[in-house]
Design a protein around this motif. Structure first.
Motif, mmCIF file in Angstrom:
data_model
loop_
_atom_site.group_PDB
_atom_site.id
_atom_site.type_symbol
_atom_site.label_atom_id
_atom_site.label_comp_id
_atom_site.label_asym_id
_atom_site.label_seq_id
_atom_site.Cartn_x
_atom_site.Cartn_y
_atom_site.Cartn_z
ATOM 1 N N ARG B 55 20.600 -22.548 6.112
ATOM 2 C CA ARG B 55 21.796 -22.067 6.831
ATOM 3 C C ARG B 55 23.063 -22.548 6.138
ATOM 4 N N PHE B 92 14.992 -15.704 5.731
ATOM 5 C CA PHE B 92 15.471 -14.554 6.511
ATOM 6 C C PHE B 92 16.225 -15.001 7.768
ATOM 7 N N ARG B 93 15.665 -16.014 8.456
ATOM 8 C CA ARG B 93 16.313 -16.508 9.671
ATOM 9 C C ARG B 93 17.734 -16.996 9.365
ATOM 10 N N SER B 96 20.107 -14.152 8.453
ATOM 11 C CA SER B 96 20.573 -13.455 9.649
ATOM 12 C C SER B 96 21.623 -14.293 10.379
ATOM 13 N N ASP B 97 21.348 -15.564 10.559
ATOM 14 C CA ASP B 97 22.274 -16.445 11.285
ATOM 15 C C ASP B 97 23.609 -16.607 10.561
ATOM 16 N N SER B 101 24.447 -10.111 4.234
ATOM 17 C CA SER B 101 24.257 -8.665 4.409
ATOM 18 C C SER B 101 22.872 -8.195 3.991
ATOM 19 N N ARG B 102 22.344 -8.834 2.943
ATOM 20 C CA ARG B 102 21.128 -8.295 2.344
ATOM 21 C C ARG B 102 20.258 -9.403 1.761
ATOM 22 N N PHE B 147 13.453 -8.191 10.046
ATOM 23 C CA PHE B 147 14.872 -8.577 9.994
ATOM 24 C C PHE B 147 15.766 -7.380 9.670
ATOM 25 N N GLN B 150 15.434 -4.956 13.085
ATOM 26 C CA GLN B 150 15.732 -5.562 14.385
ATOM 27 C C GLN B 150 16.955 -6.467 14.364
ATOM 28 N N GLU B 151 17.284 -7.067 13.214
ATOM 29 C CA GLU B 151 18.416 -7.991 13.196
ATOM 30 C C GLU B 151 19.524 -7.551 12.239
ATOM 31 N N GLY B 152 19.377 -6.390 11.622
ATOM 32 C CA GLY B 152 20.478 -5.849 10.831
ATOM 33 C C GLY B 152 20.715 -6.505 9.477
ATOM 34 N N VAL B 153 19.717 -7.222 8.968
ATOM 35 C CA VAL B 153 19.828 -7.760 7.609
ATOM 36 C C VAL B 153 19.149 -6.753 6.661
#
Lengths: 249, 249
Positions: B55, B92-93, B96-97, B101-102, B147, B150-153
């Motif tokens: 993160r 990935f987590r 997303s947090d 973007s990608r 991701f 469902q999470e927009g990444v």
């Protein structure tokens, strides 16, 4: 001699229904019921995160029905990883090491639930999980394919739909209706997973839903590979329920 | 403003080649090179099994190229699980947090290598891993799908083939030839993974091999979705090599 069947997660929701069903079949199988704690005589304690314990438990077993796992689609990944992924690896690894012929793996419709809702999903499409629980089930299917084709453990991954009693039709969403599996249909599907001839092709992904008028998951492979003949249809259950509910009391 | 690109496993075999390639592109990207230990100024220490560290590292990053992992197809599962599955989840987590973007994920041809050798594998076929490393890559693809949808990444999973210099053609088996990827082709594919427009469909599985005369993995999606234009062909490299080797010295 009857086949020896070991069920992981035997005390869970689906496990309990399956054990009751198998018990009606005139002792056709020699059952070993495994779960985190053992209560009655037929039960054995088994924590699937313990590989050595899985190896011990699987001695002289013909078929493992692997239902154990964190059951909630909303569970945090930290809870899912060691059990649904690490534990499922242990189950397949121990089955291979112990000479188990076949593993029937409880996958889930959540492994493909990320497709648009009006798509009917076939088993020859790539996974698209709706949640991290679904990711863990997709990973379990990948283990199943590996152990079937590379290590000779026959494997059936059953993508179980919305498992509810027909009497609970009011709890079902539109999605649940199209993915509903009547407990009786699912239990009969599991028997077919035990009995199917997989010598030509040692692996199958099959969809575990009832004969619903509208199907989120296509049943061609369940019928063709296993001879599955589901009886229930959520839409008629729903229509009858609505009709009765609208009658004056 | 140039895009900020963070590469995990930047000091690995593919990472080193990719960094050298990106360095030739006139500073088009602001690079952050992450690996277990940092040696020069551009490098940062990052252990992907540490979610909090991921993160922190991903703040203000546009695209993560996730190459870190246990690279050996023969590695024991105990080594693979925490890094290739747990670590890939963390990447990935954290992406997303942190609002990345990608994510471009280094998957592997091992995810599908269980198909019969004369089958040309398409990206719309289910995975069939050859080994437990391949299972971990299949699981990474399932994370990517989750991701992305469902999470927009946005996510691209690149199934990397046999990454070898053309000069090492003698090391290649028949299978390697059909799955070969020239390092230059792969580096250009990664640039296309960074640049592709994924607004209509936020997820892609693409095959990362060269324009080999015989292809184990179909390249339709790599071309159609990313505009990939591979240049090398293992079979001509091999033929020329054999010809030269048979010439009198």
């Amino acid at each position: 001699m009857p086949k020896t069947i070991l069920i992981t997660g035997a005390r869970g929701r689906i496990g309990s229904a399956l054990v009751s069903h198998l018990d009606t079949l005139d002792e056709r199988y020699d059952l070993r019921l495994a779960d985190l704690d053992a209560v009655d005589k037929r039960e054995i304690e088994l924590d699937i995160t313990n590989l050595a314990a899985c190896r011990d438990a699987f001695k002289d077993v013909d078929t493992v029905i692997h239902l154990a796992g964190v059951p909630s689609p909303e569970a945090p990944f930290e809870a899912i990883l060691p059990v649904n992924i690490g534990g499922t690896y242990n189950v397949f690894r121990a089955a291979s090491d112990a000479g188990v012929s076949r593993v029937v793996f409880a996958s889930s419709a959540q492994a493909i639930e990320g497709y648009p809702l009006d798509v009917q999903v076939r088993t020859d499409m790539p996974v698209r999980p709706k949640n991290l629980y679904g990711v863990s089930k997709a990973c379990g299917e990948a283990f199943a394919a590996y152990f079937a084709y590379q290590e000779g453990v026959e494997a059936v991954a059953v993508r179980i739909g919305a498992f509810e009693q027909a009497s609970d039709w009011q709890r079902m969403s539109e999605r649940d209706l199209s993915a509903w599996v009547d407990p009786q249909d699912l239990c009969e599907l599991f028997v077919r997973c035990i009995e199917a001839d997989l010598r030509e092709e040692p692996f199958a992904i099959v969809h575990g839903i009832s004969d619903n008028r509208f199907k989120r998951l296509d049943l061609s492979d369940s019928r063709a590979r296993l001879g599955y003949e589901p009886k229930a249809d959520s839409f008629s259950v729903w229509r009858v329920g609505l009709y009765n509910a609208s009658e004056p009391a």
